[in-house]
Design an enzyme around this catalytic site. Sequence first.
Site: not given
Ligand code: AMP
Length: 215
Positions: A13, A88, A127, A160, A171
């Site tokens: 994404k 989400r 990653r 990370r 996840r």
């Molecule tokens: P990402 O980099 O988009 O995978 O986001 C990393 C982490 O941030 C996710 O695993 C969640 O813990 C949190 N996160 C990001 N966006 C959201 C969202 N829209 N709702 C809830 N948690 C989020």
Amino acid sequence: MNVVLLGPPGVGKGTQGVFLTSKPGWTRIVTGDLLREAVTVGSTLGVKAEKYMSRGHLVPDALIVALVRDHLVNFYSKGNLVFDGFPRTEAQASELTEILALLENSIDTLIVLEAEDQALVERINGRRSCPDCNAIYNVHTSPPETSGICDTEGSTLIHRTDDKLETVISRLGVYKTETEPVIGYYEQMGAKVCRVDGNKDVGEVRKLVFQALGM
Ligand code: AMP
């Protein structure tokens, strides 16, 4: 045009979002990056969010919705928006509909990037991220010029916590139970929903995403 980019962690994404916002008039809203910034500066939100993020859980809807609402209120300008990592959950999608309605706007298109779990686990576990510019590398498929160092910032790349194997598996589970229902929400809302095969190479996926958006 306002677009939501949806897909499991590691499906690409972020990469596709960057392609879109390389076009003039596009702004990208990346909730994962906004949260990581909050964690780095140690804000109240960051301290609360970190507990969920490090375990691969979603940050509670109320926190993330407030973050997106503030961000849109402060930085909103009419143009094309691409939401990456938000919404989400169905509750977040419904809140986003309300926030955009206040701005006399709405989501037009949902792009769903799809790939198998095994491929995603391999991608995410390899990653590495730059803590300064958020650039993403992969030790197998797109390594930096010097191992472990960001090409742009010269910073030491990090693995990370939420990209480590146990967290990745959690996840992916959260994506299936919490996030996939967002697709049905937008179908019911009458938005255009386009499914794109995220297993293809990056350039091919880009072509399919641009085609889906009529670009
Ligand atoms: P990402 O980099 O988009 O995978 O986001 C990393 C982490 O941030 C996710 O695993 C969640 O813990 C949190 N996160 C990001 N966006 C959201 C969202 N829209 N709702 C809830 N948690 C989020």
